[in-house]
Design a protein around this motif. Structure first.
Motif, PDB file in Angstrom:
ATOM      1  N   ALA A   1     -35.312 141.726 112.325  1.00  0.00           N
ATOM      2  CA  ALA A   1     -34.383 141.128 111.366  1.00  0.00           C
ATOM      3  C   ALA A   1     -35.209 140.343 110.370  1.00  0.00           C
ATOM      4  O   ALA A   1     -35.967 139.447 110.764  1.00  0.00           O
ATOM      5  CB  ALA A   1     -33.380 140.216 112.071  1.00  0.00           C
ATOM      6  N   ILE A   2     -35.121 140.690 109.089  1.00  0.00           N
ATOM      7  CA  ILE A   2     -35.900 140.000 108.067  1.00  0.00           C
ATOM      8  C   ILE A   2     -34.969 139.499 106.973  1.00  0.00           C
ATOM      9  O   ILE A   2     -33.957 140.127 106.652  1.00  0.00           O
ATOM     10  CB  ILE A   2     -37.019 140.888 107.484  1.00  0.00           C
ATOM     11  N   TYR A   3     -35.340 138.344 106.410  1.00  0.00           N
ATOM     12  CA  TYR A   3     -34.453 137.655 105.483  1.00  0.00           C
ATOM     13  C   TYR A   3     -35.224 137.214 104.241  1.00  0.00           C
ATOM     14  O   TYR A   3     -36.321 136.664 104.350  1.00  0.00           O
ATOM     15  CB  TYR A   3     -33.850 136.419 106.158  1.00  0.00           C
ATOM     16  N   ASN A   4     -34.626 137.442 103.077  1.00  0.00           N
ATOM     17  CA  ASN A   4     -35.115 136.879 101.826  1.00  0.00           C
ATOM     18  C   ASN A   4     -34.391 135.547 101.650  1.00  0.00           C
ATOM     19  O   ASN A   4     -33.240 135.501 101.217  1.00  0.00           O
ATOM     20  CB  ASN A   4     -34.827 137.831 100.674  1.00  0.00           C
ATOM     21  N   SER A   5     -35.046 134.468 102.039  1.00  0.00           N
ATOM     22  CA  SER A   5     -34.378 133.173 102.115  1.00  0.00           C
ATOM     23  C   SER A   5     -35.403 132.072 102.310  1.00  0.00           C
ATOM     24  O   SER A   5     -36.564 132.327 102.623  1.00  0.00           O
ATOM     25  CB  SER A   5     -33.389 133.170 103.301  1.00  0.00           C
ATOM     26  N   ASP A   6     -34.981 130.840 102.158  1.00  0.00           N
ATOM     27  CA  ASP A   6     -35.775 129.706 102.593  1.00  0.00           C
ATOM     28  C   ASP A   6     -35.790 129.701 104.118  1.00  0.00           C
ATOM     29  O   ASP A   6     -34.756 129.886 104.762  1.00  0.00           O
ATOM     30  CB  ASP A   6     -35.153 128.416 102.059  1.00  0.00           C
ATOM     31  N   CYS A   7     -36.952 129.478 104.710  1.00  0.00           N
ATOM     32  CA  CYS A   7     -37.072 129.603 106.159  1.00  0.00           C
ATOM     33  C   CYS A   7     -36.236 128.569 106.910  1.00  0.00           C
ATOM     34  O   CYS A   7     -35.731 128.845 108.012  1.00  0.00           O
ATOM     35  CB  CYS A   7     -38.531 129.533 106.593  1.00  0.00           C
ATOM     36  N   ILE A   8     -36.056 127.389 106.334  1.00  0.00           N
ATOM     37  CA  ILE A   8     -35.282 126.360 107.024  1.00  0.00           C
ATOM     38  C   ILE A   8     -33.832 126.802 107.183  1.00  0.00           C
ATOM     39  O   ILE A   8     -33.216 126.624 108.242  1.00  0.00           O
ATOM     40  CB  ILE A   8     -35.356 125.016 106.278  1.00  0.00           C
TER      41      ILE A   8
END
Length: 332
Positions: free
Chosen positions: A14-21
């Protein structure tokens, strides 16, 4: 999850384009068995102008103020007794022989100790000096500097892989009943008779194959990392990128995934880049979670992980001859 711009979710990653927090705050407590990552190197690289980009801090102190939120979340997410591996280096204050270095690894160690981790190992990853000079253009690594005034000579700083273990007892041992079965690195010096006993099932004191690997993995200096074995990343470079950024070598990640996690366990990287840590986790039979703020890096990670899904080997299998290449460049 709030703040997610894009995502790809499969049965293995699962990968996300987002701020990690934003993403980490949405994950359950003690659900991560291992984390592996390179944080932005406090003031050395600038990846984007996004105000949430950890490389876009006002100064070194503000970087650590923000980075503390990341380590705090990793402490919450990590299973007791399990590890977090941080790739870093000493950070130079400039590009001449008179400039000093900041003890970035030391500050990372002290932060983790405050956040509930034990500092348990430091591996130095050797880099050929002329290769570093040609890649970074450091004046203090040029031979001309040694000729003109060798007092001004610098050093090809090693990369470091810092290993932290969350306080508490590990409830699920990472067992290797027939020793290590794979070697991540340049294995050209492994004797043929040792290769033949891979997977030895008898008395493990006689398992010379696994012993050969372990002696190198347990070393404080890793001088057999294949520097060219990285995932594709050129297409991820934006036109305004400040630096020619090179992904973390897969040999480094593979070693940690192999040593510090079991099959089917979850491996997290909060700074995914082009997907190297998730790629390693997936190809080693683990499940990967990756988070990346920069859209161009995320898109390249999608391409890389789609290739892994279909069994494509994206990483060069042979180490670059970095010494010869460096000599040729210097001579030119």
């Amino acid at each position: 999850m709030g703040g997610v711009i894009d995502q790809r979710i499969t049965d293995t990653f699962a990968i996300y384009n987002s701020d990690c927090i934003d993403v980490m705050q949405g994950l359950p407590k003690e659900s991560v068995f291992l984390s592996v990552y390179s944080p932005p190197f406090g003031g050395l690289y600038h990846y984007s102008s996004d105000e949430r980009d950890l490389s876009n801090c006002r100064d070194y102190d503000q970087f650590f103020e923000h980075y503390e939120y990341v380590v705090s979340e990793l402490s919450r997410l990590t299973l007791p007794g399990r590890c977090s591996a941080v790739h870093c280096m000493d950070v130079p204050t400039g590009n001449t022989g008179s400039d000093a270095y900041i003890d970035f690894p030391g500050d990372i160690i002290r932060l983790h100790q405050r956040m509930g981790f034990h500092f348990v190992a430091r591996h130095a990853i050797w880099k050929e000096p002329l290769w570093v000079r040609n890649r970074t253009l450091q004046k203090n690594l040029a031979h001309k500097t040694a000729v003109d005034d060798s007092v001004q000579c610098g050093v090809a700083s090693a990369d470091y892989l810092l290993i932290f273990r969350k306080r508490g007892d590990n409830p699920i041992p990472v067992a290797n009943p027939v020793g290590f079965l794979e070697y991540a690195g340049d294995d050209s010096k492994m004797p043929a008779d040792i290769r033949r006993i891979r997977g030895f099932e008898g008395d493990q004191k006689k398992n010379k194959f696994s012993h050969w690997i372990w002696r190198r993995y347990a070393s404080s200096i890793w001088d057999d990392i294949r520097m060219g074995r990285v995932l594709p990343y050129i297409e991820a470079m934006d036109q305004d990128d400040e630096k020619h950024v090179h992904p973390l070598q897969l040999d480094v990640i593979d070693r940690i995934v192999q040593m510090r996690s079991n099959a089917n366990e979850t491996v997290l990287t909060p700074f995914m880049g082009v997907g190297s840590e998730v790629w390693s986790a997936v190809t080693k039979g683990r499940k990967g979670i990756g988070i990346e703020l920069k859209p161009s890096y995320f898109r390249q990670a999608v391409r890389n992980l789609e290739a892994a899904k279909f069994g494509e080997n994206l990483a060069p299998p042979v180490q670059e001859d970095i010494f010869t290449a460096a000599q040729d460049s210097e001579a030119a």
